[in-house]
Design an enzyme around this catalytic site. Structure first.
Site, short mmCIF file in Angstrom:
data_model
loop_
_atom_site.label_atom_id
_atom_site.label_comp_id
_atom_site.label_asym_id
_atom_site.label_seq_id
_atom_site.Cartn_x
_atom_site.Cartn_y
_atom_site.Cartn_z
N VAL A 31 0.84 -1.20 0.00
CA VAL A 31 0.00 0.00 0.00
C VAL A 31 0.88 1.25 0.00
CG1 VAL A 31 -1.77 1.28 1.27
CG2 VAL A 31 -1.87 -1.22 1.16
N TYR A 32 1.95 1.21 0.77
CA TYR A 32 2.90 2.33 0.83
C TYR A 32 3.48 2.62 -0.55
CZ TYR A 32 7.48 4.50 1.64
OH TYR A 32 8.60 5.30 1.58
N LEU A 33 3.92 1.58 -1.26
CA LEU A 33 4.51 1.79 -2.58
C LEU A 33 3.49 2.33 -3.57
CD1 LEU A 33 6.85 -1.32 -2.94
CD2 LEU A 33 7.51 1.05 -2.46
#
Length: 218
Positions: free
Chosen positions: A128-130
């Site tokens: 999700v961060y990427l």
């Protein structure tokens, strides 16, 4: 130069603030917690208390007015859940970019991550961060009113900086010290010669100033 840094208490941001203040730049760091202000002052930066998750566009624009450059170095942090990846790593970056445009700040740097991609697959928090980072990068790179540069470091370490890096559109994966990331940012912010470039960064054998000059075509 006056430089405003979002995420001013981050590990890279504090290093960058020390470097910029030492060379005589005027630096302001946006922080969420008032208790972090003394750390910024110790680094030579002016603390600006503002929560980018809840701030209005007008409040962020006011922080940026009169600046020569802006650096987005904020992040939700490794202990945060998926929701804050969207509100900080993506949402705050978009807000900061929009505010820079409104304030007339052209030079705009983003501290992103190697592998950032809005189409990245996976359901883990890091996936999700990427995606969030990738979406933020994509938004910034569409802003014609910004002289943007996106910096995507490899895996970050707390090893002392060597001043030697590999900086290119594609470097392959590898580690890089936070000291050296800050040193590269300090070089990048001084000139818009790398505007329009997304660059990866890992440890290497080229002095920072030479590496930045090379990618700028100098």
């Amino acid at each position: 130069m006056r430089i405003v840094i979002a995420g001013g208490h981050g590990q890279i941001a504090l290093r960058l603030e020390r470097l910029l203040a030492a060379r005589g730049d005027e630096v302001a760091g946006i922080i969420r917690a008032p208790g972090q202000a003394d750390d910024l002052r110790a680094a030579g930066a002016e603390p600006v208390v503002l929560d980018l998750e809840s701030a209005s566009p007008e409040e962020v624009e006011a922080c940026l007015r009169g600046a020569d450059a802006a650096v987005f170095a904020a992040g939700a942090g490794p202990g945060s859940g998926t929701a804050r990846k969207e509100t900080v790593d993506k949402g705050a970056a978009v807000l900061f970019a929009d505010a820079a445009v409104r304030a007339g700040v052209r030079r705009f740097l983003v501290v992103s991550s190697m592998g950032a991609d809005p189409a990245h697959a996976g359901d883990e928090v890091f996936d999700v961060y990427l995606r969030a980072k990738g979406a933020a990068d994509a938004y910034v790179t569409r802003q014609e009113a910004l002289d943007w540069t996106v910096l995507r470091p490899g895996s970050l370490t707390d090893e002392p900086g060597t001043g030697l890096v590999t900086l290119a559109a594609h470097t392959g994966r590898g580690p890089v010290s936070r000291d050296d990331v800050a040193a590269v940012l300090a070089e990048l912010v001084e000139s818009s010669a790398t505007a329009g470039l997304t660059l990866e960064l890992i440890a290497g054998s080229t002095p920072v100033a030479v590496a930045v000059k090379a990618v700028a075509g100098g």
